[in-house]
Scaffold this active site. Structure first.
Site, PDB file in Angstrom:
ATOM      1  CB  SER A   1     -20.344  42.918  85.430  1.00  0.00           C
ATOM      2  OG  SER A   1     -21.617  43.030  85.848  1.00  0.00           O
TER       3      SER A   1
ATOM      4  CG  HIS B   1     -27.105  48.019  79.619  1.00  0.00           C
ATOM      5  ND1 HIS B   1     -27.663  46.752  79.628  1.00  0.00           N
ATOM      6  CD2 HIS B   1     -25.851  47.878  79.162  1.00  0.00           C
ATOM      7  CE1 HIS B   1     -26.760  45.889  79.188  1.00  0.00           C
ATOM      8  NE2 HIS B   1     -25.657  46.548  78.906  1.00  0.00           N
TER       9      HIS B   1
ATOM     10  NE  ARG C   1     -26.432  36.506  83.140  1.00  0.00           N
ATOM     11  CZ  ARG C   1     -25.137  36.227  83.180  1.00  0.00           C
ATOM     12  NH1 ARG C   1     -24.255  37.181  83.364  1.00  0.00           N
ATOM     13  NH2 ARG C   1     -24.718  34.985  83.033  1.00  0.00           N
ATOM     14  CB  THR C   2     -34.010  38.595  82.150  1.00  0.00           C
ATOM     15  OG1 THR C   2     -34.292  39.221  80.890  1.00  0.00           O
ATOM     16  CG2 THR C   2     -35.151  38.884  83.115  1.00  0.00           C
ATOM     17  CG  HIS C   3     -29.684  39.991  86.655  1.00  0.00           C
ATOM     18  ND1 HIS C   3     -29.391  40.927  85.700  1.00  0.00           N
ATOM     19  CD2 HIS C   3     -28.511  39.372  86.965  1.00  0.00           C
ATOM     20  CE1 HIS C   3     -28.091  40.887  85.443  1.00  0.00           C
ATOM     21  NE2 HIS C   3     -27.530  39.949  86.195  1.00  0.00           N
TER      22      HIS C   3
ATOM     23  CD  GLU D   1     -24.121  38.249  98.158  1.00  0.00           C
ATOM     24  OE1 GLU D   1     -23.099  38.972  98.130  1.00  0.00           O
ATOM     25  OE2 GLU D   1     -24.812  38.016  97.139  1.00  0.00           O
TER      26      GLU D   1
ATOM     27  CB  SER E   1     -26.482  36.079  86.796  1.00  0.00           C
ATOM     28  OG  SER E   1     -25.109  35.767  86.803  1.00  0.00           O
TER      29      SER E   1
ATOM     30  CG  ASN F   1     -17.322  42.585  94.920  1.00  0.00           C
ATOM     31  OD1 ASN F   1     -17.872  42.460  93.828  1.00  0.00           O
ATOM     32  ND2 ASN F   1     -17.784  42.035  96.023  1.00  0.00           N
TER      33      ASN F   1
HETATM   34  N1  HPA Z   1     -22.304  39.554  95.556  1.00  0.00           N
HETATM   35  C1  HPA Z   1     -23.253  39.243  94.673  1.00  0.00           C
HETATM   36  N2  HPA Z   1     -23.207  39.605  93.400  1.00  0.00           N
HETATM   37  C2  HPA Z   1     -22.139  40.307  92.994  1.00  0.00           C
HETATM   38  C3  HPA Z   1     -21.111  40.675  93.866  1.00  0.00           C
HETATM   39  C4  HPA Z   1     -21.209  40.269  95.231  1.00  0.00           C
HETATM   40  O1  HPA Z   1     -20.331  40.545  96.066  1.00  0.00           O
HETATM   41  N3  HPA Z   1     -20.203  41.375  93.138  1.00  0.00           N
HETATM   42  C5  HPA Z   1     -20.673  41.408  91.868  1.00  0.00           C
HETATM   43  N4  HPA Z   1     -21.844  40.773  91.770  1.00  0.00           N
END
Ligand code: HPA
Length: 277
Positions: free
Chosen positions: A44, A76, A97-99, A198, A217, A240
């Protein structure tokens, strides 16, 4: 094969390295490039880097390549792109990407990394968007991954495959990144399974055990890259501040917006780092 409903990596008798070798042969055929030197997974916010790395040899949907899954997010379509840098190195850019949270197991998660290794790549650059635990960090800031804590409870390694991870995130490559941008900070990446973000308590736990970045990831991919003998560079875009570090709730939209805003700066950083490594 890539379009059949039974996924080749789900066959327990299949060797994931054979499937990666088939995928690498697909990439050689589709790109016209026999070997790649460096592979980059774009997370991202990092997508614009592909346009800055060099001259594109070919771009194709990841679904054309053996073992790559259909994209998780509707609308996407992930793509793979073969690029030659001004210095003449071939870079495989992985925009698909495969998560682990998709629930298809670690084999599918790391297939792109094993495929990159099978194309010849000796360096794996893993980028992602992630939450920041250090309160001095700001959304839009790129940070280098210095180490990780794998909280998924999973591993891409199968059987008694004992791999040393002491210097997983290459000091050599981190030094090169620092020489391009001396203001880059480093942190320990904690991989949670997701897809939920989380809780504040989980973020606090990550902080107490030595984490600085939370994401979904990169740790499993880095382990597979090391198993394949690749040198790993990890870069997180802080999209963030992690839950509880900031007072307001997290939103996926906020994560996407931060990625868009930071795109030009981090993409040019990534392109310069790749040219220097
Ligand atoms: N936590 C986990 N994955 C994420 C976050 C987060 O705060 N922001 C972007 N990917």
């Amino acid at each position: 094969m890539p379009h059949s409903s039974a996924h080749p990596l789900d066959d327990p008798l299949a060797d994931p390295f054979d499937i990666a070798a088939q995928a690498a042969a697909d990439i050689a055929r589709l790109s016209g490039i026999e070997r790649h030197d460096i592979a980059v997974t774009l997370g991202s916010g990092w997508g614009e880097a592909a346009g800055l790395i060099g001259t594109t040899n070919a771009e194709f949907p990841a679904t054309e390549v053996t073992g790559f899954s259909r994209p998780a997010l509707e609308g996407h379509v992930g793509s793979l792109r073969s690029i030659t840098t001004p210095r003449g190195r071939n870079v495989l850019v992985i925009g698909a990407r495969t998560h682990f949270y998709e629930g298809h197991g670690a084999r599918r998660v790391v297939h792109s990394v094993r495929t990159a290794a099978a194309t010849g790549a000796r360096i794996m650059v893993l980028t992602n968007g992630a939450g920041g635990i250090r309160h001095t960090w700001r959304p839009g800031q790129p940070v280098l991954i210095s180490d990780h804590i794998n909280l998924t409870g999973a591993s891409p390694l199968e059987g008694a495959t004992f791999i040393d991870l002491t210097d997983l995130y290459s000091l050599r490559l981190r030094d090169i990144a620092h020489s391009i941008d001396p203001s880059l900070q480093e942190g320990v990446y904690c991989q949670f399974r997701g897809p939920q973000y989380e809780t504040p308590a989980e973020v606090n736990m990550a902080k107490l055990i030595g984490g600085h970045i939370v994401g979904m990831s990169t740790a499993l991919e880095a382990i597979a890259a090391r198993e394949a003998g690749m040198e790993v560079l990890g870069l997180s875009l802080i999209t963030n501040l992690a839950a509880g570090i900031k007072a307001t709730p997290l939103s996926h939209q906020e994560v996407i917006e931060a990625g868009k805003a930071a795109g030009p700066v981090i993409s040019s950083l990534l392109a310069r780092v790749i040219e220097a490594i």
